[in-house]
Structures are given as structure tokens and as C-alpha cells.
Design a protein around this motif. Structure first.
Motif, mmCIF file in Angstrom:
data_model
loop_
_atom_site.group_PDB
_atom_site.id
_atom_site.type_symbol
_atom_site.label_atom_id
_atom_site.label_comp_id
_atom_site.label_asym_id
_atom_site.label_seq_id
_atom_site.Cartn_x
_atom_site.Cartn_y
_atom_site.Cartn_z
ATOM 1 N N GLU A 344 -29.572 37.509 -6.250
ATOM 2 C CA GLU A 344 -29.643 36.041 -6.133
ATOM 3 C C GLU A 344 -28.794 35.564 -4.947
ATOM 4 O O GLU A 344 -29.230 34.724 -4.144
ATOM 5 C CB GLU A 344 -29.185 35.366 -7.436
ATOM 6 C CG GLU A 344 -29.342 33.858 -7.345
ATOM 7 C CD GLU A 344 -29.112 33.113 -8.653
ATOM 8 O OE1 GLU A 344 -29.078 33.739 -9.732
ATOM 9 O OE2 GLU A 344 -28.964 31.869 -8.577
ATOM 10 N N VAL A 345 -27.594 36.128 -4.816
ATOM 11 C CA VAL A 345 -26.690 35.671 -3.748
ATOM 12 C C VAL A 345 -27.250 36.051 -2.373
ATOM 13 O O VAL A 345 -27.233 35.235 -1.437
ATOM 14 C CB VAL A 345 -25.268 36.236 -3.975
ATOM 15 C CG1 VAL A 345 -24.377 35.998 -2.769
ATOM 16 C CG2 VAL A 345 -24.643 35.611 -5.219
ATOM 17 N N ALA A 346 -27.784 37.256 -2.241
ATOM 18 C CA ALA A 346 -28.336 37.677 -0.938
ATOM 19 C C ALA A 346 -29.552 36.823 -0.570
ATOM 20 O O ALA A 346 -29.746 36.458 0.597
ATOM 21 C CB ALA A 346 -28.712 39.153 -0.980
ATOM 22 N N GLU A 347 -30.361 36.482 -1.579
ATOM 23 C CA GLU A 347 -31.537 35.649 -1.294
ATOM 24 C C GLU A 347 -31.145 34.222 -0.930
ATOM 25 O O GLU A 347 -31.729 33.613 -0.034
ATOM 26 C CB GLU A 347 -32.480 35.642 -2.502
ATOM 27 C CG GLU A 347 -33.393 36.856 -2.492
ATOM 28 C CD GLU A 347 -34.379 36.860 -3.644
ATOM 29 O OE1 GLU A 347 -34.723 37.952 -4.076
ATOM 30 O OE2 GLU A 347 -34.773 35.762 -4.105
ATOM 31 N N LEU A 348 -30.148 33.674 -1.619
ATOM 32 C CA LEU A 348 -29.679 32.319 -1.280
ATOM 33 C C LEU A 348 -29.141 32.295 0.151
ATOM 34 O O LEU A 348 -29.360 31.331 0.889
ATOM 35 C CB LEU A 348 -28.602 31.867 -2.272
ATOM 36 C CG LEU A 348 -29.122 31.355 -3.625
ATOM 37 C CD1 LEU A 348 -27.978 31.209 -4.627
ATOM 38 C CD2 LEU A 348 -29.861 30.032 -3.466
ATOM 39 N N ASN A 349 -28.453 33.345 0.525
ATOM 40 C CA ASN A 349 -27.923 33.429 1.898
ATOM 41 C C ASN A 349 -29.072 33.421 2.908
ATOM 42 O O ASN A 349 -29.053 32.661 3.882
ATOM 43 C CB ASN A 349 -27.071 34.693 2.040
ATOM 44 C CG ASN A 349 -26.533 34.876 3.447
ATOM 45 O OD1 ASN A 349 -26.035 33.933 4.058
ATOM 46 N ND2 ASN A 349 -26.646 36.084 3.973
#
Ligand SMILES: Cc1cc2nc3c(=O)[nH]c(=O)nc-3n(C[C@H](O)[C@H](O)[C@H](O)COP(=O)(O)OP(=O)(O)OC[C@H]3O[C@@H](n4cnc5c(N)ncnc54)[C@H](O)[C@@H]3O)c2cc1C
Length: 392
Positions: A344-349
Motif C-alpha cells: 500500500e505504501v509503495a503504491e501510494l508513493n
């Protein structure tokens, strides 16, 4: 709960941070871009990290290692992974297996394998479980004797003769020593049919096959291992014949090292992703305003930071529990949760970078690296395994 670090833990954290900033991160994209999957590893980086103690970090001091505790392992892994997740994994892949040699091997095996491992900065280790017929059955073994490991060993005097294949094995083409799960009883269910062997790279009859062209974690190579009448001495059996799944060998070590190390690695990737987004939001403009003034960007960065800090708390708690020898299902849960959070964090970035998230190689690399967790720590079988422990 006391979250303060002692001087030694802080020193390892700082050493890892410096190495990540000065060596790993500057080399990260260049290694990732190399098209040939068999050429992505940089032995100079492995050597430099080894000299700083990252390769031999968990080996007990009596054998020349550093015996760092679990809190320190989590700190080091998160720092190295912030620089490059695959490079940090290349070091930590040696942790669980070097620890296993020191904990479960005979004195003769330690003399023959741990000493050369300690002496050679390019000596990396691997473990072969997965085969072309599948990997999941070996991790959650069904009772059917036909399921799981097919690589077969037959006793021949003081030796065993191995025939079959392993696939997707990390370091499979570059490692100097492998732990192999090998079937020694064709008629029993896997739990009672597999023996753990130590197999050096130069074993006659063993050769490396294909090196896989992965989308992420490109520095950390995965290869095929092919055994054609490979002759391995009985003296290389670890523990009991047909005892590989006993708690005293692979499983115990895997529970302790594999889960926490992967979760801490994910934490480092989340830190890198937050850093990228915050830097962009502070400098890039849209609609005449800095991104950091756009409400949607604020909400996304809020979510990224909250998830990352929640993961940090859970990782450090599990590390602390390991150091207290209070092992629980938390070790598996943190690994599963890390899979969801890193993705989730890598995609939000990447999302905050917008089109540049695909075009910006830094953001794109984090997404590709994060995707790997689905195939290591967060697939259905790993989650079922952890759930069974919770429900026991
Ligand atoms: C980067 C990387 C490094 C790796 N390193 C190693 C290594 O060092 N050593 C090693 O031995 N292996 C390694 N592997 C292989 C990995 O362990 C396997 O890919 C994994 O165990 C799954 O096996 P499989 O790919 O054969 O999928 P399969 O077992 O064929 O499963 C296919 C799908 O079916 C699902 N499935 C299977 N059985 C069940 C079930 N009973 N219930 C519900 N769903 C099920 C799985 O979750 C999966 O989605 C690595 C893989 C990667 C990507």
C-alpha cells in the motif's frame, strides 16, 4: 514498554545507515537496470558489507561472528533496506543459515562449513525447498506422500546420491553452500520423509540452470539447481534422516529469522517511500501550489506515515519478544502485515508521483520490490500457516 536503544544497538543502526546512504542507495538503480538477471549482483558491495559485519552479523561470537540480538537485526535490516531492499536481503539471507550451522550442525560440519563461511567475504548461503512441481506443499505439507519434495536421495555406502531439481532458489546460482530439503522416504508424508543436507556448490553432479528474470529484487538472484547423480557424503546430513521438518532444524530457524527479517526489510522500503513522497511534496507544484498544500496529497502522506510507524512498532515489538525468548504467532503476523503495508505504501508513493510514478525509476522500483512480498510472506499459504498457529 521501553523503546530506548543501548549503545551497541545504536552503533549498528548508524553503521547500517551510513552504508545504505553511501554505498547501497547510490548503486541501487544501476544494478536494478542490468538486463541480464545473472549479472545484477555486485561482489564489491557484498565484500564491503561483509567487512562491516553485515554478512556474519548473527553468528555467535565464539565462531568469530557478532551475535547481534533481534532488536539490532531489525534495526540493521530496516536501515539497509531503506538503501536497497534486495541488497539488504542478500546479507540477511546469510543470517538464518549461518545461524543454523552454528546451532544445529556437528563440530565436524562447523569446521568444514562455518569456518570457510567466516573467512570468505563472498561466501553466501541459500536454502532449496521449492521445486518445479510447486512450493506451497512443502510449506504447509499435506498428508499425501505424493505431495511435496521430489528431489530424491538414495543411500550408497557413506554417501547419498541425489537426483532432481530445485527452482526459484535465492542465491541458487551464486551461493557457495546450500541447505537442501531432500526426500529420503518416497512412501511417507513429507513431515517424516525429508532430510536436510548441506550441499557445497562444487558437489559433483550439481549444476546451476536458469537464472530467473524477476521484476523486483533484481540484485538478489534466483536460480534453478539441477542434481544428476550428485554424490553427497552422509557426513553432510543435518540432524536425523527424515527429520528435516523437526523443530530442531529448518522450521525453528525459519520461524525466528525469516519472518522478522522480511518485516524489517519491508519497513525500510516504507521509510524510503515516505521519504520520496515527502521530498516531492515539498518541492513539486501543481495548480500553482506546492503538492504539500494539496489536501489529497496530505491525506495520502498521512496514511503512508501512519502505516509505516505502525509497522515499525510491530516489528520492534516482535524483535523484543524474540530477544526475551517469548516467541508467538506475532512473528508470522508481522510478516503477513508487512506484505500489505509495504504494497500500500509503495503504491501510494507511486500514486503521488502520478505518471512519474511509472516513469520515476525510484518510485517504480519500490513498487516492483514490494510486489515480491506476495510471493514470500503474504501469499495464501503463508497466511494459512500463521492462522493455524493463532487458532491452535
Ligand atoms: C524472490 C523469491 C525468492 C525465493 N527464494 C526461495 C528460496 O530461497 N528457496 C526456496 O525454496 N524457494 C524460494 N522461493 C520460492 C517460493 O518459496 C515459492 O514461490 C512459494 O513457496 C510458492 O510456491 P510456487 O511458486 O511453486 O506456487 P504453488 O505452490 O504452485 O502455488 C500457486 C498458488 O496456489 C496457492 N496455493 C497453493 N497451495 C494452496 C493451498 N493449500 N491453499 C490455498 N492456496 C494454495 C498459492 O498461494 C499460490 O498462490 C522464492 C520465491 C521468490 C519470488
Amino acid at each position: 514498554m521501553d523503546f530506548s536503544l543501548n549503545d551497541e544497538q545504536r552503533a549498528w543502526q548508524m553503521k547500517a545507515r551510513k552504508f545504505a546512504d553511501e554505498v547501497l542507495r547510490p548503486a541501487s538503480l544501476a544494478r536494478d537496470r542490468i538486463a541480464d538477471p545473472a549479472k545484477t549482483i555486485d561482489w564489491d558491495i557484498i565484500k564491503q558489507g561483509s567487512k562491516l559485519g553485515f554478512r556474519t552479523a548473527v553468528v555467535p561470537k565464539e565462531y568469530g561472528g557478532h551475535a547481534i540480538d533481534f532488536v539490532t537485526q531489525a534495526l540493521v535490516m530496516a536501515e539497509l533496506a531503506r538503501g536497497d531492499s534486495a541488497m539488504s536481503k542478500a546479507f540477511s539471507q546469510c543470517w538464518k543459515w549461518s545461524h543454523l550451522i552454528s546451532m544445529a550442525c556437528t563440530q565436524d560440519q562447523k569446521d568444514r562449513f562455518l569456518k570457510p563461511f567466516m573467512a570468505d567475504d563472498t561466501f553466501v548461503l541459500g536454502k532449496g525447498i521449492t521445486e518445479p512441481s510447486g512450493g506451497s506443499d512443502n510449506r504447509l505439507p499435506p498428508d499425501d506422500p505424493k505431495a511435496g519434495v521430489k528431489l530424491r536421495a538414495v543411500r550408497d555406502g557413506d554417501d547419498w546420491i541425489l537426483n532432481g531439481e530445485k527452482t526459484f532458489i535465492a542465491n541458487g546460482n551464486v551461493g557457495k553452500l546450500f541447505f537442501l530439503d531432500v526426500r529420503t522416504d518416497p512412501n511417507a508424508p513429507l513431515r517424516n520423509a525429508v532430510t536436510l543436507f548441506l550441499v557445497p556448490k562444487d558437489t559433483p553432479g550439481f549444476r546451476v540452470g536458469k537464472v530467473f528474470n524477476k521484476s523486483g529484487w533484481r540484485f538478489y538472484q534466483n536460480g534453478e539447481m539441477i542434481f544428476e547423480n550428485a554424490r553427497v557424503p552422509h557426513a553432510n546430513v543435518i540432524g536425523e534422516v527424515n527429520g528435516a521438518y523437526a523443530k530442531s532444524t529448518g522450521d525453528a530457524s525459519g520461524d525466528l529469522f525469516g519472518d522478522l527479517e522480511l518485516a524489517a526489510n519491508a519497513l525500510g522500503v516504507c521509510d524510503a517511500a515516505c521519504e520520496q513522497s515527502i521530498n516531492l511534496a515539498r518541492t513539486a507544484t501543481q495548480g500553482g501550489k506546492l503538492l504539500k498544500e494539496q489536501q489529497v496529497v496530505q491525506l495520502k502522506i498521512n496514511r503512508m506515515c501512519a502505516l509505516t510507524e505502525a509497522l515499525r512498532s510491530f516489528v520492534m515489538r516482535v524483535a523484543y519478544e524474540h530477544d526475551q525468548r517469548a516467541h508467538s504467532a506475532n512473528a508470522g503476523l508481522v510478516m503477513n502485515l508487512a506484505t500489505d503495508i509495504i504494497q500500500e505504501v509503495a503504491e501510494l508513493n507511486a500514486d503521488i508521483h502520478d505518471s512519474a510514478g511509472i516513469l520515476d525509476e525510484n518510485a517504480d522500483k519500490l513498487v516492483r520490490d514490494a510486489f515480491i512480498w506476495s510471493h514470500l510472506a503474504g501469499d495464501a499459504v503463508q497466511r494459512m500457516k500463521v492462522s493455524r498457529r493463532v487458532l491452535k
